[in-house]
Design a protein around this motif. Structure first.
Motif, mmCIF file in Angstrom:
data_model
loop_
_atom_site.group_PDB
_atom_site.id
_atom_site.type_symbol
_atom_site.label_atom_id
_atom_site.label_comp_id
_atom_site.label_asym_id
_atom_site.label_seq_id
_atom_site.Cartn_x
_atom_site.Cartn_y
_atom_site.Cartn_z
ATOM 1 N N HIS A 94 1.174 -0.933 -0.113
ATOM 2 C CA HIS A 94 0.239 -0.226 0.366
ATOM 3 C C HIS A 94 0.590 0.706 -0.156
ATOM 4 N N ARG A 95 1.945 1.775 0.861
ATOM 5 C CA ARG A 95 2.794 2.359 0.784
ATOM 6 C C ARG A 95 3.475 2.330 -0.082
ATOM 7 N N LEU A 96 4.256 1.561 -0.775
ATOM 8 C CA LEU A 96 4.741 1.899 -1.895
ATOM 9 C C LEU A 96 4.127 2.123 -3.002
ATOM 10 N N GLY A 97 2.548 1.174 -3.513
ATOM 11 C CA GLY A 97 1.968 2.011 -4.843
ATOM 12 C C GLY A 97 1.644 3.617 -4.182
ATOM 13 N N GLU A 98 1.286 4.224 -3.263
ATOM 14 C CA GLU A 98 0.782 5.915 -2.804
ATOM 15 C C GLU A 98 2.405 6.814 -3.109
ATOM 16 N N LEU A 99 3.695 5.564 -2.836
ATOM 17 C CA LEU A 99 4.326 6.328 -2.774
ATOM 18 C C LEU A 99 5.068 6.831 -4.844
ATOM 19 N N ASP A 100 4.342 5.852 -4.931
ATOM 20 C CA ASP A 100 4.082 5.359 -6.973
ATOM 21 C C ASP A 100 3.892 6.444 -7.465
ATOM 22 N N GLN A 101 2.164 6.568 -6.645
ATOM 23 C CA GLN A 101 1.606 7.859 -7.435
ATOM 24 C C GLN A 101 2.077 9.264 -6.711
ATOM 25 N N ARG A 102 2.738 9.266 -6.150
ATOM 26 C CA ARG A 102 3.588 10.782 -6.440
ATOM 27 C C ARG A 102 4.657 10.803 -6.050
ATOM 28 N N ILE A 103 5.851 10.111 -6.818
ATOM 29 C CA ILE A 103 6.320 10.210 -7.836
ATOM 30 C C ILE A 103 5.969 10.704 -9.376
ATOM 31 N N ALA A 104 4.924 10.131 -9.854
ATOM 32 C CA ALA A 104 3.843 10.296 -10.907
ATOM 33 C C ALA A 104 3.395 11.665 -10.990
ATOM 34 N N ARG A 105 2.742 12.385 -10.140
ATOM 35 C CA ARG A 105 2.370 13.443 -9.741
ATOM 36 C C ARG A 105 3.552 14.468 -9.768
ATOM 37 N N LEU A 106 4.329 14.271 -8.965
ATOM 38 C CA LEU A 106 5.528 15.284 -9.071
ATOM 39 C C LEU A 106 6.067 15.272 -9.919
ATOM 40 N N SER A 107 6.762 13.771 -10.816
ATOM 41 C CA SER A 107 7.101 13.951 -12.480
ATOM 42 C C SER A 107 6.339 14.833 -13.214
ATOM 43 N N SER A 108 5.625 14.483 -13.598
ATOM 44 C CA SER A 108 4.482 15.185 -14.306
ATOM 45 C C SER A 108 4.234 16.981 -13.727
ATOM 46 N N ILE A 109 4.416 17.416 -12.174
ATOM 47 C CA ILE A 109 4.237 18.265 -12.275
ATOM 48 C C ILE A 109 5.624 19.174 -12.695
ATOM 49 N N ARG A 110 6.642 18.247 -12.186
ATOM 50 C CA ARG A 110 7.971 18.682 -12.923
ATOM 51 C C ARG A 110 8.176 18.989 -14.209
ATOM 52 N N ASP A 111 7.812 18.333 -14.873
ATOM 53 C CA ASP A 111 7.443 18.394 -16.726
ATOM 54 C C ASP A 111 7.204 19.225 -17.428
ATOM 55 N N GLY A 112 5.806 19.909 -16.963
ATOM 56 C CA GLY A 112 4.755 20.653 -17.430
ATOM 57 C C GLY A 112 5.884 22.339 -16.770
ATOM 58 N N LEU A 113 6.397 22.025 -15.041
ATOM 59 C CA LEU A 113 6.871 23.840 -15.538
ATOM 60 C C LEU A 113 8.068 23.786 -16.215
#
Length: 156
Positions: A94-113
């Motif tokens: 469960h925790r690994l899945g949450e971290l994977d989601q956060r990483i994907a979201r932050l990567s998307s934000i970084r790419d957008g910026l």
């Protein structure tokens, strides 16, 4: 052993040691006058708790399987099918899945910026390339469905 000695031996503060006790992760003995006393087993448990928290689990995660922290090492394949081990695996997945989601979201934000800065400033802005993932196996993701042998997830 007193709390200051335990804090020094584990690299924790005395406040952290008391907090882990308040959270049910540790149950030190008491002297007749009420002072906490600790054993080498308490030091091992505190080190384990600290390592799990540093690895990304929450206090709530660790509390949900604290009852198995002092048993056979979790990497022991002989205990692989036990229900207590299932709790650990489920919380970890469960925790690994949450971290994977956060990483994907932050990567998307970084790419957008980076894209917005490039579009806005053109040649004046040369974004640094995204960092390469660390070497090793691909991160595990949360299971799509629970196996029939594991109980429902603990609240985190």
């Amino acid at each position: 052993m007193r709390i200051g000695d335990v804090a020094a031996a584990t690299g924790l503060t005395t406040r952290a040691v008391r907090y882990y006790e308040e959270q049910g992760l540790l149950s030190p003995g008491r002297t007749p006058s009420g002072h906490r006393t600790y054993t080498s087993a308490d030091i091992r448990r505190l080190r384990t708790v600290s390592e799990l928290l540093q690895a990304g689990l929450t206090v709530s995660d660790v509390r949900s399987f604290a009852h198995v922290l002092d048993t056979t090492p979790l990497r022991d394949p002989a205990g692989a099918g036990e229900p207590d081990r299932c709790d650990v695996a489920e919380v970890a997945q469960h925790r690994l899945g949450e971290l994977d989601q956060r990483i994907a979201r932050l990567s998307s934000i970084r790419d957008g910026l980076a894209s917005q800065l490039t579009n806005r400033f053109g040649d004046l802005f040369a974004p640094a390339p995204a960092p390469a993932p660390p070497p090793g196996p691909a991160p595990a993701s949360a299971p799509a469905s629970r196996s029939g042998s594991c109980p429902a997830a603990h609240g985190t």
